[in-house]
Design an enzyme around this catalytic site. Structure first.
Site, PDB file in Angstrom:
ATOM      1  N   CYS A  95      42.118  22.581  22.212  1.00 15.92           N
ATOM      2  CA  CYS A  95      41.135  22.791  23.260  1.00 15.92           C
ATOM      3  C   CYS A  95      41.336  21.961  24.501  1.00 15.92           C
ATOM      4  CB  CYS A  95      39.786  22.430  22.699  1.00 15.92           C
ATOM      5  SG  CYS A  95      39.924  20.842  21.905  1.00 15.92           S
TER       6      CYS A  95
ATOM      7  N   ARG B 194      42.326  26.618  28.733  1.00 18.30           N
ATOM      8  CA  ARG B 194      42.648  25.915  27.491  1.00 18.30           C
ATOM      9  C   ARG B 194      41.845  26.437  26.307  1.00 18.30           C
ATOM     10  NH1 ARG B 194      45.415  20.949  27.720  1.00 18.30           N
ATOM     11  NH2 ARG B 194      46.199  20.539  29.800  1.00 18.30           N
TER      12      ARG B 194
ATOM     13  N   PHE C 217      39.744  26.382  21.345  1.00 21.19           N
ATOM     14  CA  PHE C 217      40.670  27.504  21.234  1.00 21.19           C
ATOM     15  C   PHE C 217      40.973  27.594  19.754  1.00 21.19           C
ATOM     16  CE2 PHE C 217      44.476  29.692  23.398  1.00 21.19           C
ATOM     17  CZ  PHE C 217      44.708  30.504  22.294  1.00 21.19           C
TER      18      PHE C 217
ATOM     19  N   ASN D 113      40.097  16.994  20.366  1.00 18.98           N
ATOM     20  CA  ASN D 113      41.129  17.955  20.720  1.00 18.98           C
ATOM     21  C   ASN D 113      42.334  17.587  19.900  1.00 18.98           C
ATOM     22  OD1 ASN D 113      43.079  19.561  21.822  1.00 18.98           O
ATOM     23  ND2 ASN D 113      43.192  18.446  23.766  1.00 18.98           N
ATOM     24  N   GLY D 114      42.582  18.344  18.863  1.00 16.91           N
ATOM     25  CA  GLY D 114      43.726  17.993  18.035  1.00 16.91           C
ATOM     26  C   GLY D 114      43.576  18.538  16.654  1.00 16.91           C
TER      27      GLY D 114
ATOM     28  N   GLU E 185      69.672  29.220  20.429  1.00 21.03           N
ATOM     29  CA  GLU E 185      69.147  28.192  21.333  1.00 21.03           C
ATOM     30  C   GLU E 185      70.201  27.490  22.168  1.00 21.03           C
ATOM     31  OE1 GLU E 185      67.774  24.413  19.901  1.00 21.03           O
ATOM     32  OE2 GLU E 185      68.223  24.953  17.849  1.00 21.03           O
TER      33      GLU E 185
ATOM     34  N   GLN F 270      62.204  27.472  12.170  1.00 22.21           N
ATOM     35  CA  GLN F 270      63.229  28.350  11.632  1.00 22.21           C
ATOM     36  C   GLN F 270      63.253  28.232  10.117  1.00 22.21           C
ATOM     37  OE1 GLN F 270      66.508  25.765  13.734  1.00 22.21           O
ATOM     38  NE2 GLN F 270      67.514  27.042  12.230  1.00 22.21           N
TER      39      GLN F 270
ATOM     40  N   LYS G 276      64.846  25.361   8.023  1.00 21.53           N
ATOM     41  CA  LYS G 276      64.325  24.003   8.121  1.00 21.53           C
ATOM     42  C   LYS G 276      63.112  23.939   9.026  1.00 21.53           C
ATOM     43  CE  LYS G 276      67.898  22.825  11.513  1.00 21.53           C
ATOM     44  NZ  LYS G 276      68.905  23.837  11.353  1.00 21.53           N
TER      45      LYS G 276
ATOM     46  N   GLN H 153      70.584  21.868  14.591  1.00 25.49           N
ATOM     47  CA  GLN H 153      71.604  20.826  14.661  1.00 25.49           C
ATOM     48  C   GLN H 153      72.935  21.454  15.017  1.00 25.49           C
ATOM     49  OE1 GLN H 153      72.063  18.638  11.035  1.00 25.49           O
ATOM     50  NE2 GLN H 153      69.906  18.101  10.942  1.00 25.49           N
TER      51      GLN H 153
ATOM     52  N   CYS I 293      82.472  36.804   7.995  1.00 24.34           N
ATOM     53  CA  CYS I 293      82.002  35.591   7.317  1.00 24.34           C
ATOM     54  C   CYS I 293      82.045  35.809   5.807  1.00 24.34           C
ATOM     55  CB  CYS I 293      80.576  35.290   7.771  1.00 24.34           C
ATOM     56  SG  CYS I 293      79.629  34.267   6.650  1.00 24.34           S
TER      57      CYS I 293
ATOM     58  N   CYS J 253      79.574  25.876   7.647  1.00 26.04           N
ATOM     59  CA  CYS J 253      79.414  26.035   9.095  1.00 26.04           C
ATOM     60  C   CYS J 253      79.296  24.697   9.821  1.00 26.04           C
ATOM     61  CB  CYS J 253      78.174  26.858   9.431  1.00 26.04           C
ATOM     62  SG  CYS J 253      77.871  28.221   8.329  1.00 26.04           S
TER      63      CYS J 253
ATOM     64  N   CYS K 157      85.199  26.699   9.500  1.00 22.56           N
ATOM     65  CA  CYS K 157      84.972  28.045   8.984  1.00 22.56           C
ATOM     66  C   CYS K 157      86.285  28.817   8.995  1.00 22.56           C
ATOM     67  CB  CYS K 157      83.932  28.767   9.844  1.00 22.56           C
ATOM     68  SG  CYS K 157      83.764  30.496   9.388  1.00 22.56           S
TER      69      CYS K 157
END
Lengths: 460, 1491
Positions: free
Chosen positions: B27, B57, B231, B251-252, B901, B944, B947, B953, B1112, B1118, B1123
């Site tokens: 919030c 918010r 929120f 807020n948290g 990424e 993801q 992990k 990484q 693969c 990897c 590889c």
């Protein structure tokens, strides 16, 4: 970047060393492949990337934990490697020598196509040989006897595999064999240049140390009858192999100087082991070997070593249709075997009751090409088309079921794999599955042993 | 719209996967105080205005009017109520109290009577009920449906009663009323006090005064107003959960809530009050049913009312700043925190708090500073604190002071005394209240390790028996070699690749450790994980032993405890603990081995009985040990024993009297330790792990020194692992993690959960004690059989005798063949291996019904391809060839590939090789405006599958020149993305990032990638409300990246659960049709696709399978760059010689899958995918293949769908949902775009306010589209702004865009900028020293890749975090400046916070350190500091000087001018800060000069 150890599969070439070149090495019957030196073993081992999907282990009939023992070797933990190697295989040093790795582990190896497979066979051989040399023996100190007795009939790979597991579980095991030495075909069938006889001798000592008792020169059904064994033992394992040669009813088989492949090899082996004074000798002869399986290759190569003038190997199929080990074929070719492809042997012709030629015809689409027939002159013919079962007469009377092909019927279910219709009797190896590899026989024997343990309620 | 009944969620809670306990909220918040205690109506009015200014918010429900809740907590407007009383004939004495009550309208009369009757036994005198005047037209339909009766109770007080007594008595009375009315779910008392009054409800800020008419009354005047707007993650929030609560507005999110509730319960009986006969009358102290914020409010209240603490002290104890690792903290203050930490774990999690008890108005932030709070003090002595600056319009000349509340800081006003108390003032009061230091010195002992301690190194078990132990406790060779030994050798966990493709424990045919049935929770969207790698200063594993006395009355004896630095004990520490012989520390040995024939329930009962007896006889440490194994007995699992003892002691009120110490063979990897601690263990002695290390390394004749090191490294590895487990849930200290139960159980029966893990989510039910015991019995049998070898393993890599692997060699080789040949029969073989595998995943438990239609009736494959995405795999993880081939293949099919990424080569943007999905992950590698505008979908990776809770990484050896270039980083240096996105600490932050992205690329759909866990449905609803267009639910069984093994194998759940939960909760909230739902994780065949569709997916993500299509072989190396197939490597030889992937092989795969999808659809009689979404009637349950599987109850997955039968259950909205158009933005575009197209230089000016967010991002996006990354360098445009900029000022800025702001800015200035210039300077009318005054907020320059920022003032926390190229000059920064910077230059002309330069691997910084404090503030592990006067530093000194000159030119900063005027004097106070691996002579060559 690529100088780190993870790139050794790129930086270190695959290497399998033979003692000498083909023509030179046929001067004797010594093993063709050089044992690895320590440094070589560790270098070759370092080519394994320990991949997440060990295709080698997957393809291996006994599912050896290959990457794990390769890694142990790499780290200098030789005895642990030997221990682990024995966890899945009763005869790793034998399999390391005679398995057709190119069709199994090495053929499946991740590195195989692009970089050359990891030399799994030589490493396997190195681990056990070296561990034995350094005084290692399977640790049997913790085994507690369980007051059960099992007779194993046949000391070939299946029987030994079975005995190995049983004795490790505290079962008293007597192994019966009609021959004077253990190993079955390993000793009497496979030539020395593939598997030196000291290896089996060493193995016998190891098994004796583990507590297996061998009753050699004792043929069941002759020297001792099965009912007696059934009385004396809690269970029986049959691992007697398939010995009946397939000859294809070729006309002229009864001529002199015509042998089956196995008869020929056994004769040579028994002679070399001093169990008989002479052997079938092909020195200075023109020899034709019919068939192109592993046994045929053994015959070719044995004949060359005996000093045959010319060894010709005749096969119905094309070169690329060989079912046997490519490695053995290459060696046979290297050593001077003359191969003739797409030829059908039609008849053995002879004079005075002795073979003098092989009449052959060229094949195309499984048909003989008209007018292609000819006779190849020979002094000796060795027929090596494979093996069929050789059921003993006492199977039926002891309620051991056989198939119409003469194979023993044994359970394939998970619970008591290998059990025959006579629940006290188990079987495995070639006599159940038909003629196959040493390693599959070992696998069957070991599985049957597990079933026997369950049957005897050992360890429950 | 749609017909979902409002009670759909209640239905789901009963029959589906929804669980209200997962509701969370974030919030906007703030407070306004007149320091001189002059009440005014204006203060109330302006508070409401401020709240309205924070509306972005909060969130609004689908009806467009029902807010998620907002409210005001006011210092009692006494004058107003006296006037009301007069009007309404209510009698009020000199002292009175009043309360607002929410009561179910049907129960109003009865409840009022009951309350009145409860009053009769008190000193209070009932006066009157008043109906609070409200206007129901001001609220939306949803809010209306649950609108309670809102009444006000007036009571009069006896004359002489002191305020504290009155408040405590009112508190006790209120608890009694609450307990009496517990059956009314609507009942709630927002406030009941002599000091404060609370108005709150499900109303939007702009309507709150329309709803509560009192607030409009000009007589409504107060001097303190705390305000809040919520929120929440669902759209059916509740009236009573609106904030503020009675003391606080929060807020948290309290990450450790379950543990805090457990401990509060354990200790609540230690409270007492002179006004109360028996504490039982008001128990429980803390309500576990409401929200985390409400629980915290309860706890604060208890400390204030029952332990007599001032409000600020209570909050400091519950939410302390980081102190364990802050070396330079005042020793008395540290003693204060240390003393309280012994008995009070912190309520951990991101928190911004504003609160009042009517006298103090307080604002504080948690130790990580994960919420923003800015304040201004006006010359009229009004103090305004809020999440943002700019919510209170104020002439710059009227500002007396401005500030920012930093991490762990507190700001308070005492209106009684008219004082403002800074953090330091408050600390000074706290630390001197008691002689804490002395108490600690006298009573706290610490068990320290010696420098080298070679005692106790021999194994504590007989080496001959080690194999028996290994077999008994299921340690395989694989675990020994690849987990335990790696920890010992490296001091950190082993890394693996390609995710986890094994069955869940409950589906497995193998005996799996009990720990495998528990999946770790992780932070996702509503709370951030912590970067334990770079922000370790907030983390602590300190653990205490000892019996607790009454910890709520401060006394010397409460300092009595024994401390260890970590719960993972060495032999010598274990020995020391067992040798404690004083009262309060003695231990009882409790053997966990019981006869085989005894059922474990009985054994556990005996264990708990023994524990109780031990405590009653004065023992304080319960040593649970499984070491004494013997034939005929079985060791009860340590985790079961821990849980059972913990829960039992909790239920009988003895928990605080003892610690649970474990001597166990079962704890080997960090997950095991974490689970034991999370279910109640204090400390663990892992004797078998040590024995394994001894055994393993003695073989190579390790000397004792080496063995000592190995064991120590093992502990280090576990400790690091524990930090990670904690941090992925956003938790800082092990004390807060203990008993937090932050796990989902998958496959455990309620009997086990109820006895040992009470309250833990276990949705599929599963095995009970009988099976667990039978499995242990099986292990025991093998253990005692000498001939039985140790199992090889097969959990981490395929082994014939080991666990089933979904990508086993059969599957991989068949798929390789099929994609190579393109022959249907080869695919059929592959398909058979997959579709007929033994049940390994939850979906395998279902088959498809058969009611076939003709194949021709089914939609064509071309209609199916657009639903296929390749999963995010970065360029860097994959070779450029593999990455590109994948993109080409997906584009040819009309499907989409995901960039991952690691950025993307701009040359690909407009070609067939462009990835249509561009990912935005926490590392922000190469995220520029040009990158973003090249996307059709922009995916925000929150987590993801391999992990969750951690960042991606990329090992250093995969970062070659090319990869480093794309990522704006240095070759050879490993890249580990931060666990959190530093601009997403909460759901409203996510909404802001979505807004940023929609600004830059209005055509893109915004996708958010989540990982399955309980509550993901609730999060998905929140994400939908935040404006996302698509949500991916990843399962644990996917994953391609490198990851620590325990993360891969133990965090995140199966997507089947997450997907069905998300689908159901979105349906129930009426949000499903506006959002596209994607399933991702281990999808292999068309059958998988159709099952996922049935469970709720519109779209499907594929990771591993297309990689295999590219050649693969699933080698899982990897992370090593070797590889052998050239897919996941940057090695040139392997890429050139061994990569065989082609787009054709990939298209082959997807063609096969699409064909199979059609076949499956035909089989179930469906013409297209949309028709099967949510249709679980098309599934049939298949027979179980193992006894364990037969215990699974799938009704939780299946039953929730029934109520949506007949409704549209798929995404109907194909256009991106636009919440991001603003008038100002359009104006700017209209003005500027013609200049851009005409290549003209120009200047424009505009006013700004805080609601103008992401300013100029739309322009940046348009320029990027027109001109690419180069922007308009040659013909720059200057935009001159005046006022307060909203969040993300200058986000995604591009070359040639010059933004000038006179005024100040909020968070995220210059985020992701790639070029151009941002200049911010204060209004000339403001007469505050710029080097002491904030000018912008947190996480500014996050992920910037270039450009320049000049700001005449101070920035907040994490300035230039992940900067990889920008140049910045400013006058002060908060904590964690330059965190994980990889390039660029930062010049700070003033004070910095702590942890400067953490993880910095490139670029450089200059810091002016006038107070000589910087040496304690930089991160010594990452950076070096040098002075600049030396001869060889001349180049730097010149560079610095020219930077300052440019800065002064841009900002006219007088402080900057002052430095230039006396440059050589100031030079001696500067530090050069550079990465530890850099060389001084080379660094200068890489410096970019400002343009």
């Amino acid at each position: 970047m690529s100088d780190d150890k993870h790139f050794n599969f790129l930086n270190v070439p695959r290497e399998v060393q033979k003692t000498q070149t083909g023509p030179k090495r046929i001067a004797n019957f010594r093993e063709v492949y050089k044992p690895l030196k320590e440094i070589e073993a560790s270098q070759q081992a370092s080519r394994c990337i320990d991949c997440g999907n060990p295709y080698c282990e997957w393809k291996c009939p006994v599912h050896n934990h290959i990457p794990a023992w390769i890694k142990l070797l790499q780290k200098g933990r030789l005895f642990e490697a030997a221990e682990l190697s024995h966890q899945t295989n009763s005869l790793p040093e034998v399999c390391g020598r005679i398995c057709p790795q190119d069709r199994l582990c090495e053929g499946a190896c991740t590195m195989n196509n692009d970089f050359g497979a990891v030399t799994i066979g030589s490493i396997e051989k190195y681990i056990t040989d070296t561990a034995f040399e350094l005084g290692w023996m399977p640790d049997v100190s913790g085994i507690k006897k369980v007051n059960k007795r099992v007779a194993v009939i046949g000391s070939g790979p299946a029987g030994l595999g079975c005995a190995d597991i049983l004795v490790r579980n505290g079962v008293a095991v007597d192994v019966y064999d009609k021959s004077p030495e253990i190993g079955g075909l390993l000793t009497f069938g496979i030539p020395n240049f593939k598997l030196e006889k000291e290896v089996i001798e060493k193995r016998r000592k190891v098994f004796k140390h583990m507590g297996i008792k061998f009753k050699l020169n004792t043929e069941v059904g002759k020297d001792i009858l099965l009912p007696e064994l059934l009385e004396k033992y809690d269970a029986i394992f049959l691992g007697m192999g398939t010995y009946t040669a397939i000859t294809g009813d070729l006309p002229g088989l009864d001529l002199k100087n015509v042998h089956t492949g196995l008869d020929y090899l056994v004769s040579v082996n028994r002679f070399q082991l001093h169990y008989q004074d002479s052997a079938i000798d092909t020195k200075n002869e023109r020899v034709v070997v019919l068939g192109a399986g592993d046994t045929a290759m053994d015959c070719n190569r044995t004949a060359l070593r005996q000093g045959a003038e010319k060894v010709t190997c005749i096969h119905r199929g094309a070169m690329n249709s060989l079912r046997g080990s490519n490695r053995d074929f290459m060696n046979a070719q290297d050593e001077g075997t003359h191969f003739m492809w797409r030829l059908q042997a039609l008849e053995l012709v002879g004079k005075h009751g002795k073979v003098t030629g092989v009449r052959v015809g060229e094949l195309k689409n499984s048909e003989i090409i008209q007018g292609s027939e000819k006779v190849i002159p020979v002094d000796r013919v060795i027929v090596s088309f494979g093996f069929a079962p050789s059921p003993a007469p006492w199977f039926v009377e002891n309620n051991i079921g056989i198939t119409k092909n003469g194979l023993i019927q044994a359970q394939s279910s998970r619970r008591l794999r290998g059990q025959t219709a006579n629940e006290q009797i188990f079987a495995g190896g070639d006599m159940v599955r038909g003629s196959d590899l040493v390693v599959t026989a070992v696998f069957d024997g070991r599985n049957a042993a597990e079933s026997i343990l369950k049957y005897l309620e050992v360890g429950d | 719209m749609h017909s979902t009944p409002p009670n759909a969620l209640d239905q789901l809670a009963k029959h589906g996967l929804y669980d209200p306990q997962h509701e969370t909220d974030n919030c906007g918040f703030g407070m306004m105080v007149n320091v001189d205690d002059k009440p005014s109506h204006e203060l109330v009015q302006r508070s409401i205005e401020a709240l309205i200014r924070l509306e972005h918010r909060g969130a609004v429900a689908a009806d467009g009017k029902s807010g998620d809740g907002c409210g005001l907590l006011l210092r009692m407007p006494e004058v107003f109520f006296r006037s009301i009383a007069k009007q309404e004939n209510i009698s009020l004495f000199e002292h009175f109290a009043t309360g607002i009550m929410f009561i179910h309208p049907d129960k109003l009369k009865a409840s009022q009577q009951l309350i009145e009757s409860l009053l009769t036994d008190t000193p209070f005198e009932f006066s009157a009920w008043r109906t609070v005047p409200t206007d129901a037209n001001a609220i939306g339909q949803y809010a209306h449906n649950s609108l309670p009766a809102i009444v006000q109770l007036f009571v009069n007080l006896p004359k002489a009663m002191p305020t504290a007594e009155a408040e405590t008595r009112l508190y006790i009375l209120r608890r009694q009323i609450e307990k009496a009315l517990v059956d009314d779910p609507a009942f709630f008392i927002p406030s009941f006090s002599t000091q404060t009054i609370c108005y709150k409800g499900l109303v939007t800020p702009e309507h709150i005064a329309d709803f509560y008419l009192d607030l409009k009354n000009p007589e409504m005047a107060s001097s303190i107003c705390v305000f809040h707007q919520r929120f929440s993650t669902n759209t059916l929030p509740q009236w009573r959960l609106a904030q503020p609560f009675r003391y606080i507005a929060h807020n948290g999110e309290i990450n450790t809530l379950r543990g805090n509730l457990n401990w509060a319960q354990a200790r609540e009986k230690q409270f007492s009050s002179e006004f109360l006969n028996n504490i039982e009358e008001i128990l429980p102290i803390v309500n576990a049913e409401g929200s985390d914020s409400q629980s915290l409010d309860n706890m604060v209240e208890a400390l204030v009312r029952l332990a007599d603490m001032p409000l600020y002290k209570a909050v400091r104890i519950l939410i302390p700043p980081a102190w364990q690792n802050i070396k330079q903290m005042d020793s008395k203050l540290r003693a204060f925190y240390h003393y309280h930490a012994i008995h009070q774990e912190s309520w951990d999690g991101p928190a911004g708090l504003v609160m009042t008890d009517g006298r103090y108005a307080v604002c504080t932030l948690d130790r990580n500073g994960l919420r923003p709070a800015r304040w201004i003090l006006t010359k009229e002595n009004h103090l305004i604190v809020a999440s943002e600056i700019g919510v209170y319009d104020c002439d710059p000349s009227n500002i007396a002071a401005k500030g920012r509340i930093g991490s762990g800081e507190m700001l308070a006003v005492d209106v009684k005394k008219g004082e403002i108390l800074s953090s330091t003032d408050i600390n000074d009061r706290l630390k001197t209240q008691q002689p804490y230091r002395k108490w600690l010195n006298e009573h706290l002992r610490s068990i320290k390790s010696r420098l080298t301690d070679y005692r106790f190194l021999e194994s504590t078990i007989d080496p001959d028996k080690i194999d028996i132990y290994k077999k008994m406790f299921n340690i395989t060779n694989e675990e020994n070699e690849k987990v335990i030994s790696v920890l010992a050798k490296q001091g950190k966990e082993a890394i693996g690749s390609m995710g986890d493709d094994c069955p869940l424990a409950i589906l497995s045919h193998k005996i799996r450790p009990l720990y495998d049935y528990f999946r770790q929770y992780f932070a996702q969207v509503t709370n951030p994980p912590i970067d334990s790698l770079r922000e370790s200063l907030v983390m602590s594993l300190e653990t205490y032993f000892g019996q607790e006395e009454n910890c709520y009355s401060e006394s010397a004896i409460d300092a009595r405890a024994t401390m260890v630095s970590s719960p993972v004990l060495s032999c010598s520490k274990f020995d020391a603990v067992l040798n404690l012989e004083e009262d309060g520390f003695r231990h009882e040995y409790i053997d966990l081995n019981y006869p085989e024939s005894m059922p474990w329930q009985t054994s556990l009962k005996k264990i708990t009985d023994k524990a109780v007896r031990a405590i009653k006889s004065g023992k304080a440490i319960l040593l649970l040990s499984d070491k004494n194994i013997r034939k005929g007995c079985l060791p009860v699992h340590a985790l079961l024993a821990t849980g059972a003892v913990h829960q039992h002691l909790l239920s009988i009120g003895l928990r605080a009297k003892a610690n649970i110490l474990l001597e166990t063979a079962t704890a080997r990897d960090p997950h095991h330790f974490a689970a034991l601690i999370a279910f109640g263990a204090t400390a663990i002695f892992p004797y078998l792990a040590y024995a394994c290390i001894n055994h393993r390394f003695n073989m190579t004749n390790a000397s004792s020194g080496k063995l000592y090191t190995l064991r120590k490294q093992y502990r280090t590895g576990i400790n690091v692992g524990l930090f990670k487990v904690l941090s992925k849930m956003g938790i800082s200290t092990i004390a807060s993690y203990r008993a937090s139960q932050l796990y989902e159980a998958i496959g455990l029966n309620p009997e086990v959960i109820n006895l040992c893990f009470t309250g833990t989510t276990s949705r599929l039910k599963g095995i009970g004690f009988k099976t667990l015991q039978a499995e242990q019995s099986q292990l025991a049998k093998l253990a005692w059989r000498a001939s039985q070898p140790i199992e090889q393993g097969g959990r981490l890599q395929y082994s014939f005798t080991g666990e089933y692997h979904a990508y086993n060699p059969d599957v991989v080789t068949a798929l390789l063949r099929a994609t190579k040949t393109g022959k249907q029969k080869d695919y059929d073989e592959y398909k058979a291996f997959v579709n007929q595998r033994p049940i390994a995943m939850l979906r395998d438990m279902f088959g498809l019904v058969s009611k076939p239609i003709a194949l021709e009736q089914v939609e064509a494959v071309e209609k199916i391809y657009p639903r296929f995405d390749s999963a995010a795999m970065s360029l860097g993880a994959l070779s450029p060839e593999a990455h590109e081939a994948l993109a080409v293949a997906m584009n040819r099919l009309g499907a989409r590939s995901n960039s991952g990424e690691g950025g993307e080569n701009p040359l690909r943007y407009k070609t067939e090789a462009n990835s249509k999905i561009k990912q935005v992950a926490s590392g922000r590698f190469g995220v520029t405006a040009a990158y973003l505008v090249s996307a059709q979908i922009i995916q925000i990776k929150m987590a993801q599958g391999a992990k969750p809770g951690e960042g991606g990484q990329l090992p250093g050896h995969k970062v070659d020149e090319f990869i480093a270039g794309l990522r704006y980083s240095r070759p050879g240096i490993a890249l580990i993305s931060p666990p959190p996105h530093h601009d997403i600490y909460s759901i409203e932050d996510l909404a802001q990032l979505i807004y940023d992205l929609k600004q830059v690329n209005e055509h893109a759909r915004i996708a958010v990638k989540l990982v399955s866990k309980p509550g993901v449905g609730t999060i998905a609803a929140g994400v939908a409300k935040a404006g996302a267009d698509m949500i991916t639910i990843s399962g644990h069984d996917g994953g391609t990246g490198a990851s620590p093994l325990t993360s891969t194998n133990n965090a995140g759940g199966p997507w089947e659960l997450g997907l069905s939960e998300a689908h159901q909760v979105l349906m129930a909230n009426g949000l499903r049709n506006r959002i596209c739902l994607q399933a991702d994780g281990g999808l292999k065949t068309g059958l998988d696709v159709v099952k996922a569709a049935i469970l709720g997916a519109d779209s499907f993500g594929f990771g591993t399978a297309p990689m295999i299509a590219e050649g693969c072989k699933y080698l899982r190396v990897c992370h090593l760059n070797n590889c052998a197939t050239g897919v996941a490597t940057q090695d040139e030889t392997l890429r050139k010689n061994n990569f065989i992937g082609t787009p054709e092989r990939v298209t082959n795969y997807f063609q096969f899958v699409a064909i199979e999808v059609r076949e499956c659809l035909a089989q179930i009689g469906a013409k297209n995918i949309n028709d099967v979404i949510g249709r679980v009637d098309l599934l049939e349950k298949l027979p179980a293949q193992s006894p364990k599987q037969s215990l699974i109850d799938l009704s939780a997955i299946i039953d929730g769908y029934a109520q949506f039968n007949g409704e549209i259950q798929h995404c109907t909205n194909n256009a991106p949902f636009d919440n991001a158009s603003s008038v100002l933005m359009k104006q700017i575009l209209n003005d500027v775009i013609p200049c851009v197209t005409d290549n003209k230089t120009a200047e424009f000016s505009y006013p700004l306010k805080n609601t103008d967010r992401s300013i100029a991002a739309r322009l940046a996006g348009r320029i990027a589209t027109l001109k690419g990354l180069a922007g308009i360098q040659q013909h720059p445009i200057t935009l001159q702004f005046t006022g307060v900029a909203g969040q993300s000022f200058g986000v995604w800025n591009l070359a040639g865009m010059h933004l000038r702001l006179e005024g100040e800015a909020n968070d995220y200035v210059g985020k992701g900028m790639n070029g151009g210039k941002i200049t911010i300077y204060p209004s000339p009318e403001q007469d505050l020293p710029s080097n002491e005054t904030p000018i912008m907020g947190n996480a500014c320059l996050y992920g910037a890749t270039g450009g320049e920022v000049f700001a005449a003032g101070k920035a907040g926390e994490r300035f230039a975090v992940r900067n990889s190229g920008a140049i910045a000059v400013l006058e002060g920064v908060g904590d964690h400046c330059c965190e994980y910077m990889t390039d660029g230059t930062v010049l700070v002309l003033g004070e910095t916070g702590r942890n400067f330069g953490a993880g910095m691997t490139g670029g450089l910084a200059y810091v002016l350190d006038m107070n000589r404090e910087f040496v304690d503030r930089f991160n010594t592990e990452s950076v070096l500091i040098d002075r600049l006067q030396a001869q060889n530093m001349e180049a730097y000194s010149n560079h610095l000087q020219s930077l300052i000159e440019t800065y002064v030119e841009q900002t006219h900063s007088s402080w900057g001018q002052e430095i230039l005027d006396d440059y050589y004097h100031y030079l001696s106070y500067f530090w050069l800060v550079r990465p530890i691996a850099s060389r001084i002579d080379e660094l200068i060559q890489n410096i970019k000069e400002p343009l």
